[in-house]
Design a protein around this motif. Structure first.
Motif, PDB file in Angstrom:
ATOM      1  N   MET A  33       0.828  -1.202   0.000  1.00 41.47           N
ATOM      2  CA  MET A  33       0.000   0.000   0.000  1.00 41.47           C
ATOM      3  C   MET A  33       0.860   1.249   0.000  1.00 41.47           C
ATOM      4  SD  MET A  33      -2.995  -0.944   2.635  1.00 41.47           S
ATOM      5  CE  MET A  33      -4.258   0.091   1.985  1.00 41.47           C
ATOM      6  N   LYS A  45      -1.039  -4.613   2.935  1.00 43.10           N
ATOM      7  CA  LYS A  45      -2.396  -4.998   3.304  1.00 43.10           C
ATOM      8  C   LYS A  45      -2.476  -6.476   3.055  1.00 43.10           C
ATOM      9  CE  LYS A  45      -6.015  -4.514   0.368  1.00 43.10           C
ATOM     10  NZ  LYS A  45      -7.442  -4.420   0.080  1.00 43.10           N
ATOM     11  N   ARG A  50      -8.545  -7.086   5.701  1.00 43.65           N
ATOM     12  CA  ARG A  50      -8.045  -5.715   5.824  1.00 43.65           C
ATOM     13  C   ARG A  50      -7.007  -5.568   6.924  1.00 43.65           C
ATOM     14  NH1 ARG A  50     -12.847  -1.656   6.440  1.00 43.65           N
ATOM     15  NH2 ARG A  50     -13.025  -2.728   8.428  1.00 43.65           N
ATOM     16  N   ILE A  52      -3.507  -4.683   8.309  1.00 49.37           N
ATOM     17  CA  ILE A  52      -2.444  -3.791   7.862  1.00 49.37           C
ATOM     18  C   ILE A  52      -1.165  -4.163   8.566  1.00 49.37           C
ATOM     19  CG2 ILE A  52      -1.661  -1.407   7.827  1.00 49.37           C
ATOM     20  CD1 ILE A  52      -3.973  -1.590   6.120  1.00 49.37           C
TER      21      ILE A  52
END
Lengths: 178, 635
Positions: A33, A45, A50, A52
């Protein structure tokens, strides 16, 4: 364009799908990302959920290129609401503080389990390594029915009973799992 | 410390990369120079390819910054050089040159010193650190789960946060698209030691060592109770007829409980299994939240009527021909005037004829209706309305003609000194069952009655309320009628009616002065129609509130002309609890002169129903006090 100092020294393009192994033994896949050359931090990601990950690229032992996709971050949709973030943080901190209250410091896991079990039905708090129930009954190490002291006779009895019950239950559960 | 920016401002990077425009716009076009799996060679460069106009370019650094900002407040795990992992709340990152991290309330969850250990040592050796700084030299990675990074994500997160906080029923029922939680069946713990003495105390309600909570409390904690049951309910007077009454009440209760119902939950309670074949899942069967697309009262009407009708038939059985005309379901939108009395008496009469076992308990039912209408406004228009609407004109006529009963008293009418006694004509009391068209008329009437005088609602409600208080739904339907009631003057009543809050069993129907109320021993048994539609002026949940509440509408809208009345707290919801119920009779409070005795929609307001003027005890419960002198209505 030129390589970076440091372990990897490469540029990671946004949107790349990579499979990475770290020097510490972690392995995972992720989509790039962001990548900051200066700090050598890679923002990934991963997973459908989702998640991180901010990874210090210095610790990348190995990686492979899995594919290329579009930039996952659409700048049009990126907004930061500072107040919301701060509120979220405050809330989390408060929650964590409350949780911390429930954790005994310097107590064994067993003691902590007993505390947790008691707290389901009785108001309990820690006083160093002593469990204080209903603000009057004290249960100290080793947290056996004999270790229960204080409070009115009725309350004391009750705590003893619940303690016994919870201990048995923990034992049963422990043995079934162990 | 990093200063967070609201929006990623463009930044130019020092080494000449310059703004990367279009990096994200229209997709990223990357030119990869060479890719290989080797750490040193894999390299992809981003180049600007046809920069699209526009928005500020975001440098890689900014992006990272943005990502980090998204993590603020979230619980993250940070791995450091030695392999240890700390968990805490992400607070900030360090300055631009180096990327360090600050966590709040951090604790060690994995100790790098013990290779392979999954969890931290047995001991929690110290409390969490309020502020924990991890310098960039130590930082390996920061992991956060389930992070929203775009606006859509934020919105979802916000919404689900809010929703998760408090999922109230109305939220569930009104939200069109609710993300349903995945339900998992509960599996009890295995090997849980049984401590019988802790568990069996309530198993046998009749066990010899009766559980006395007050006694226990006193023993355990030394708390002395000041609870006196009689403060909250009418004192139960047991007299010579108690057993009879109890039997009667039990019978009524059985009847009510045995009724058919369309409501899933009611059916469940009663043990009837409707919808077996409909594949209704467990949650729907037992959940208390109706996930409908909004409960539309109006649309319901037709069905309601029909159901109402059926129920009325059940309830009232088949009366003799003449009686049929009368809709027994108290859709008594009768205006409160003397006429009502007669209607009630009429009903009573019918009750008598149709049921020979009229006992005090029956009165309960009839009482209500009478009560209700007496409170309705004095316009006798209501009657007309009813008549007209139901197309049961003939009914009305019949009804009118009937008037058999002398207005005396069998029905304890709460203060119904109606101005026009003759009004009573029936029109208003349309008891559901009438063979003719009337039946749902009640509902119709009711609704129509809205504009007019109102009291239509009541009867239906009454019916509804009669039902066990515990049955919420009926109330709602009943509510409707309520609204019509008191249209002219007292909208409040209507409103209240509509809300149909649950009446607790003890909220007896407005019995006003306990000592004086007398049940009409010949009154027809009132059966609450649980499916009666209650009026709800606003969107209400599909589950009607307890029936009892509905009844409350019977508030005499303008009492001016009618000194009595009101007060019919129609606590109909006696239902199955009848048998055990103590007669609920509201002690009569000072008579209210104000015409606005309106019924507050929620909660047992019953107490407030006072008789204005003469206090006619409104008494509707299965009568445990037959000996109570019947006040008689004074007509």
């Amino acid at each position: 364009m030129e390589g970076q100092v440091g372990g990897s020294g490469e540029e990671f393009a946004v949107g790349c799908l990579l499979s990475i192994k770290t020097t510490l033994g972690d392995e995972f896949d992720g989509q790039v990302m962001a990548f900051d050359r200066f700090t050598n931090m890679l923002g990934l990601k991963s997973g459908p959920r989702r998640n991180i990950r901010l990874l210090n690229a210095n610790y990348i032992k190995d990686f492979s290129f899995l594919g290329q996709a579009d930039d996952p971050l659409d700048p049009k949709k990126c907004f930061l609401d500072l107040s919301r973030l701060q509120a979220r943080e405050h809330l989390a901190v408060r929650q964590a503080e409350a949780d911390a209250q429930r954790i005994g410091v310097g107590v064994t896991t067993e003691a902590q389990n007993i505390f947790d079990a008691l707290s389901k039905t009785l108001p309990v708090r820690w006083d160093k390594t002593v469990i204080v129930v209903m603000n009057e009954v004290r249960v100290s190490s080793p947290y056996l029915p004999e270790s229960v002291s204080g409070g009115t006779a009725a309350a004391n009895e009750r705590v003893k009973k619940v303690l016994e019950f919870e201990r048995k239950r923990l034992q049963a559960r422990g043995s079934s799992q162990g | 410390m990093m200063n967070l920016q609201q929006v990623m401002p463009p930044k130019s990077t020092a080494n000449g990369f310059g703004r990367r425009r279009g990096e994200r716009e229209g997709g990223t076009r990357l030119e990869s120079k060479s890719q290989s799996g080797k750490s040193n060679s894999g390299r992809v460069t981003t180049t600007v390819i046809g920069s699209k106009s526009g928005s500020c370019a975001v440098s890689s650094h900014d992006k990272l910054l943005y990502l980090a900002s998204c993590l603020i407040g979230l619980s993250v795990e940070v791995q450091v050089k030695g392999g240890s992992v700390y968990a805490g709340i992400f607070h900030a990152t360090s300055d631009e040159k180096d990327f360090g991290v600050i966590l709040k309330m951090a604790r060690l969850i994995k100790d790098g010193n013990f290779r392979g250990q999954k969890t931290v040592a047995e001991f929690v050796s110290k409390p969490p650190s309020k502020n924990f700084i991890i310098p960039s030299s130590e930082l390996v990675q920061v992991i956060a789960k389930d992070v929203a990074v775009t606006r859509d994500g934020f919105a979802n997160e916000l919404q689900s946060d809010k929703q998760r906080e408090l999922m109230i029923d109305s939220l569930i029922s009104q939200t069109r698209h609710v993300e349903e939680r995945e339900l998992e069946p509960w599996i009890p713990d295995e090997d849980v030691p049984q401590l019988p003495e802790l568990e069996n105390i309530f198993d046998d309600p009749w066990n010899s060592k009766k559980w006395d909570q007050f006694e226990t409390n006193e023993t355990l904690f030394g708390v002395k109770t000041t609870f006196n049951e009689e403060l909250y309910t009418t004192k139960l007077l047991r007299g010579p007829q108690t057993e009879e009454l109890e039997k009667e009440a039990a019978r009524i209760a059985r009847e009510i409980a045995g009724e058919d119902t369309q409501d899933l939950h009611l059916a469940e309670e009663r043990g009837s299994s409707i919808h077996e074949n409909l594949g209704i899942d467990e949650e729907t069967r037992f959940s208390s939240v109706y996930r409908g697309t909004g409960f539309d009262d109006s649309g319901y009407e037709e069905d309601e009527d029909i159901v109402l009708n059926t129920h009325n038939n059940e309830t009232f059985g088949d009366s003799s021909g003449s009686v049929d005309q009368i809709s027994t379901d108290f859709a008594i939108a009768k205006s409160s005037d003397g006429g009502q009395l007669s209607s009630s008496s009429f009903i009573v009469d019918e009750a008598q004829t149709s049921q020979s076992d009229g006992t005090g308990a029956d009165l309960y039912c009839s009482e209500i209706p009478s009560r209700n209408f007496s409170t309705l406004d004095s316009e006798s228009r209501v009657q007309e309305n009813l008549l007209g609407e139901c197309g049961g004109n003939n009914d009305a006529k019949d009804f009118v003609e009937k008037q058999p009963l002398p207005e005396d008293a069998q029905l304890p009418k709460s203060g119904d000194s109606q101005s026009s006694p003759n009004r009573e004509k029936a029109g208003t009391i349309k008891v559901g069952r009438s063979a003719n068209a009337t039946p749902y008329s009640t509902s119709h009437v009711l609704s129509k009655g809205n504009e007019k005088t109102s009291s239509h609602g009541e009867p239906v409600d009454v019916a509804a309320s009669c039902k066990a208080p515990g049955e919420p739904q009926s109330v709602n339907s009943r509510g409707r009628p309520g609204s019509s009631a008191s249209s002219n003057s007292d909208r409040a009543a209507a409103t209240s009616a509509s809300s149909g809050p649950g009446l607790s069993p003890s909220s007896s129907m407005g019995s006003l002065s306990s000592e004086k109320s007398t049940l009409n021993p010949y009154a027809k048994e009132f059966k609450l129609n649980p499916n009666a539609k209650s009026f709800t002026p606003s969107q209400a949940s599909a589950r009607p509130l307890s029936p009892v509440a509905d009844n409350a509408f019977y508030h005499p809208p303008n009492v001016s002309a009618v000194p009595h009345m009101h007060g019919l707290p129609v606590g109909f919801g006696m239902g199955p609890s009848l048998a055990a119920q103590q007669p609920v009779i509201y002690p009569q409070i000072a008579p209210m002169q104000s015409p606005q005795t309106y019924y507050h929609p929620h909660g047992p307001q019953y107490g407030q129903q006072m008789l204005v003027g003469q206090s006619r005890p409104v008494f509707y419960l299965p009568n445990y006090q037959p000996e109570m002198p019947y006040k008689g209505r004074d007509y």
